[in-house]
Design an enzyme around this catalytic site. Structure first.
Site, mmCIF file in Angstrom:
data_model
loop_
_atom_site.group_PDB
_atom_site.id
_atom_site.type_symbol
_atom_site.label_atom_id
_atom_site.label_comp_id
_atom_site.label_asym_id
_atom_site.label_seq_id
_atom_site.Cartn_x
_atom_site.Cartn_y
_atom_site.Cartn_z
ATOM 1 C CB CYS A 1 3.810 -11.839 -28.697
ATOM 2 S SG CYS A 1 4.817 -12.409 -27.131
ATOM 3 N NE ARG B 1 0.226 -7.092 -28.426
ATOM 4 C CZ ARG B 1 -0.834 -6.635 -27.442
ATOM 5 N NH1 ARG B 1 -1.031 -5.125 -27.582
ATOM 6 N NH2 ARG B 1 -1.209 -7.242 -26.971
ATOM 7 C CD1 TRP C 1 8.576 -7.329 -23.762
ATOM 8 C CD2 TRP C 1 7.980 -9.922 -23.340
ATOM 9 N NE1 TRP C 1 9.260 -7.949 -22.533
ATOM 10 C CE2 TRP C 1 8.846 -8.488 -21.486
ATOM 11 C CE3 TRP C 1 7.876 -11.112 -22.093
ATOM 12 C CZ2 TRP C 1 8.896 -9.849 -20.391
ATOM 13 C CZ3 TRP C 1 7.532 -10.598 -20.934
ATOM 14 C CH2 TRP C 1 8.946 -10.399 -20.233
ATOM 15 C CG ASN D 1 -0.241 -11.488 -27.608
ATOM 16 O OD1 ASN D 1 -1.136 -10.877 -27.162
ATOM 17 N ND2 ASN D 1 0.184 -11.683 -26.007
ATOM 18 N N GLY D 2 1.181 -14.653 -26.208
ATOM 19 C CA GLY D 2 0.230 -15.630 -24.058
ATOM 20 C C GLY D 2 1.038 -16.166 -23.584
ATOM 21 C CD GLU E 1 5.522 7.821 -14.877
ATOM 22 O OE1 GLU E 1 5.028 7.250 -13.807
ATOM 23 O OE2 GLU E 1 4.943 8.207 -15.467
ATOM 24 C CE LYS F 1 8.031 6.891 -17.802
ATOM 25 N NZ LYS F 1 6.271 6.472 -17.176
ATOM 26 C CD GLU G 1 9.723 3.089 -17.819
ATOM 27 O OE1 GLU G 1 9.198 1.905 -18.786
ATOM 28 O OE2 GLU G 1 8.526 3.838 -17.683
ATOM 29 C CG HIS H 1 12.990 6.944 8.551
ATOM 30 N ND1 HIS H 1 12.530 6.666 10.306
ATOM 31 C CD2 HIS H 1 12.276 7.991 8.119
ATOM 32 C CE1 HIS H 1 11.550 7.560 10.298
ATOM 33 N NE2 HIS H 1 11.928 8.870 9.825
ATOM 34 C CE LYS I 1 2.195 2.713 -24.484
ATOM 35 N NZ LYS I 1 3.307 2.937 -23.551
HETATM 36 C C1 F6R Z 1 6.071 3.068 -17.443
HETATM 37 C C2 F6R Z 1 5.511 2.141 -17.967
HETATM 38 C C3 F6R Z 1 4.482 0.799 -17.403
HETATM 39 C C4 F6R Z 1 2.813 0.642 -17.480
HETATM 40 C C5 F6R Z 1 2.557 -0.553 -16.803
HETATM 41 C C6 F6R Z 1 0.556 -0.940 -16.836
HETATM 42 O O1 F6R Z 1 6.868 3.697 -18.215
HETATM 43 O O2 F6R Z 1 4.053 2.266 -19.432
HETATM 44 O O3 F6R Z 1 5.258 0.630 -16.116
HETATM 45 O O4 F6R Z 1 2.578 1.568 -16.879
HETATM 46 O O5 F6R Z 1 3.033 -1.543 -17.407
HETATM 47 O O6 F6R Z 1 0.289 -0.658 -17.997
HETATM 48 P P1 F6R Z 1 -0.835 0.125 -18.528
HETATM 49 O O7 F6R Z 1 -1.446 1.261 -18.074
HETATM 50 O O8 F6R Z 1 -0.850 -0.514 -19.675
HETATM 51 O O9 F6R Z 1 -1.560 -1.123 -17.663
#
Ligand code: F6R
Length: 612
Positions: free
Chosen positions: A2, A27, A74, A100-101, A485, A489, A492, A508, A607
């Site tokens: 948010c 956000r 969000w 926000n929270g 990773e 990617k 998501e 396994h 994010k």
């Molecule tokens: C994936 C992604 C998330 C963040 C995670 C941690 O692409 O962006 O998995 O890596 O939410 O976020 P930070 O690094 O801001 O603590």
């Protein structure tokens, strides 16, 4: 999660708030709303959907007023819809709140307010807070500021809030606990926002609000007090912000722009820290804690998502060069165990946003146990950066695409610098080898640049497999975190199911999934386990799996076995290995775009994960 923006000054508030909210959509973006106060009248405009949809919906409405608050959501409590969108008004219309929270005890508070004849229109915890503030205000006949303060003393959970009281319409009351808020100080105008991006074109003077503090901003000034009513002197920081960094700069999406920025963002991260001529790494922020780093009994790296993956690569680097035992923990798991930590441990928290709630809580726990806590953050002045004993900024520039790309390579670059610096200080690395390693590190940007030139080939592979419902990613050693990773990617942003595995673990269990329809992405650039990964590729091929291999340029062995190869330039050590993530970032990006997905704002995600 948010985003909040508030404005009070001499300009029209609505366009400033709308533009600010657009910058905060990383956000959360499931609904948006704005409240504008004009001569004692409060107009509230809110809608399910993105900020641009709100803008369209009110295009024909004349919205005037020089004070207002806005929100991009969000959802936590209550589905994304018009009613649950913020701002929320109290029952008698005295208060308007954006939040926000999470108010954790909202159901208890709601029950008590219901017993006092309060009714609710939404399912949100925020409306409970708005009504609680109003109830206290009317019952105790106190000022709006005192009512907010008193209400917050009854609240458990996390909040960053901005509040307007219709009886005192010339001020915004803002407060925070565990959710970020920044104040912007202009000439005869003030801003409040979840980060500074909404107001960077108006002022570079900011105040980062501390936890458990409350600010009152009016056209005449700013006052800050703790939640316990103790005055606080505002600490004004000047921020340097390159406006181009928050624009797309000709790219169709922020994610692609950020992938292409990596040669620069890695260079910026290394700049002023790696000195080739002196054969030295010097990270100012770590000087005071170097003895603790060198004598660390153990390192514990905590993070979430992509930052956790960077931590896994960090484990590899620290064990190799600093010869310190490392554990890498999901912050969300670590914080709820009863981990054994003491003053000889060093905890490294990795976070792009610097606001991830679980990582922040893990830091607080580690500090309580006496560990030395370092932060690796991208966002300057963020909560994690301020909560740690020492730290290193990644200098990757604002990362706006929800999927993390340039932050990852910047985090790994910082981890490599720390591992090498400590390794050298402990005499584990000889000067000649150190020089080679520094060379490899400073060569990374150039090699990333080279990988980026192969985008067309990656796009071609994306076209072929964009409709596959599943993908497997395999890697050994330092390529295992890269496999994780790559899989993250893809899932998501394209909503394709993808799993990352250590290649040897395939036997396994996961090998059962492999058939002639399964794309298996194998990170197989040359290193000491090259022969082993070749065997793993054979095993996949024997089950008719489709192998897409990331290989060292000029590799002739895997090229003959794999269905497709994506080449990366040669490198010697795990430091250079970070470049193998670039083809995987691009592969996910192209697949997602070809599937018509919004890569910058994938569904259900945000994010900055400020709720646990
Ligand atoms: C994936 C992604 C998330 C963040 C995670 C941690 O692409 O962006 O998995 O890596 O939410 O976020 P930070 O690094 O801001 O603590």
């Amino acid at each position: 999660m948010c985003g909040i923006v508030g404005y009070i000054g001499t300009r029209e508030a609505f366009p400033i708030i709308i533009n600010g909210l657009k910058r905060l959509e990383y956000r959360g973006y499931d609904s948006a709303g704005v409240a504008i106060s004009n001569n004692g009248q409060m107009g509230i405009y809110k809608i399910k959907g993105k900020v641009s949809q709100l803008e369209d919906a009110v295009k024909k409405t004349d919205i005037m007023g020089t004070i207002g608050i806005g929100h991009t959501r969000w959802a936590t409590h209550g589905a994304p819809n018009d009613i649950n969108a913020h701002p929320h008004k109290s029952m008698n219309g005295k208060f308007v709140v954006v939040h926000n929270g999470i108010i954790e005890n909202y159901s208890v508070l709601k029950k008590r307010l219901t017993a006092r004849h309060y009714t609710f229109v939404s399912q949100t915890d925020t409306e409970v807070l708005a009504n609680l503030i109003e109830y206290i205000y009317l019952f105790a006949k106190i000022s709006a500021e005192d009512a907010v303060r008193f209400a917050l003393s009854k609240v458990q959970g996390a909040y960053g809030i901005a509040v307007i009281c219709t009886d005192e319409p010339d001020k915004i009351i803002a407060a925070r606990k565990s959710s970020p808020l920044v104040l912007g100080i202009g000439v005869d105008e003030y801003f409040v926002a979840s980060d500074a991006t909404p107001f960077v074109e108006y002022t570079n003077q900011v105040v980062y609000l501390d936890n458990d503090t409350l600010a009152v901003i009016s056209r005449n000034g700013l006052s800050i007090k703790t939640i316990k009513n103790v005055p606080v002197t505002p600490e004004i920081t000047e921020i340097n912000f390159d406006f181009d960094e928050i624009e797309k700069g000709g790219f169709p999406d922020f994610m692609l722009k950020e992938i292409y920025e990596q040669p620069h963002s890695i260079t910026d991260t290394l700049r002023g820290r790696v000195y080739m001529q002196e054969n030295e790494i010097n990270i100012g922020g770590l000087l005071d804690v170097m003895p603790r780093l060198m004598n660390a009994r153990r390192m514990i790296i905590v993070g979430c998502g992509t930052s956790w993956h960077a931590g896994l690569l960090g484990e590899y680097l620290f064990e190799e060069y600093a010869r310190i035992p490392v554990e890498v923990e999901y912050a969300s798991e670590f914080r709820y165990r009863n981990p054994i930590i003491n003053s000889e441990d060093v905890v490294i928290a990795i976070s792009q946003s610097g606001e991830t709630a679980d990582t922040l809580a893990a830091i607080q726990l580690a500090k309580k146990c006496g560990a030395c806590v370092l932060g690796i953050c991208n966002v300057v002045g963020s909560s994690i950066a301020r909560e740690t004993h020492a730290g290193v900024y990644t200098h990757a520039g604002p990362e706006i695409g929800v999927a993390s790309t340039k932050a990852f390579t910047a985090q790994v670059s910082v981890l490599a610098m720390i591992a090498l610096m400590v390794g050298r200080a402990k005499y584990n690395i000889k000067p000649v080898q150190y020089h080679q390693l520094l060379n490899e590190l400073t060569d990374v940007p150039k090699k990333v640049e080279e990988v980026l030139t192969t985008a067309d080939k990656i796009k071609h592979v994306a076209e072929l497999y964009k409709d596959s419902p599943n993908f497997i990613y395999l890697g050994r050693g330092c390529y295992y975190p890269i496999a994780l990773e790559g899989a993250l990617k893809l899932k998501e942003i394209s909503y394709i199911h993808a799993e990352g595995y250590p290649a040897a673990e395939m036997k396994h269990g996961p090998i059962a999934l492999i058939d002639d329809k399964m794309p298996v992405v194998v990170i197989a650039a040359k290193d000491k386990s090259y022969e082993k990964i070749v065997n793993n590729i054979q095993e996949v091929k024997a089950r008719k799996g489709i192998v897409i291999a990331v290989v060292t340029k000029g590799d002739t062995i895997i090229s003959q076995m794999a269905d497709y190869v994506l080449e990366v330039p040669e490198f010697e050590t795990a430091i250079g290995a970070m470049i193998t993530v670039i083809p995987l970032q691009l592969l996910s990006y192209y697949i997602a775009v070809m599937r018509g997905c919004n890569v910058d704002q994938p569904r259900n995600l945000a994010k900055s994960v400020t709720v646990e």
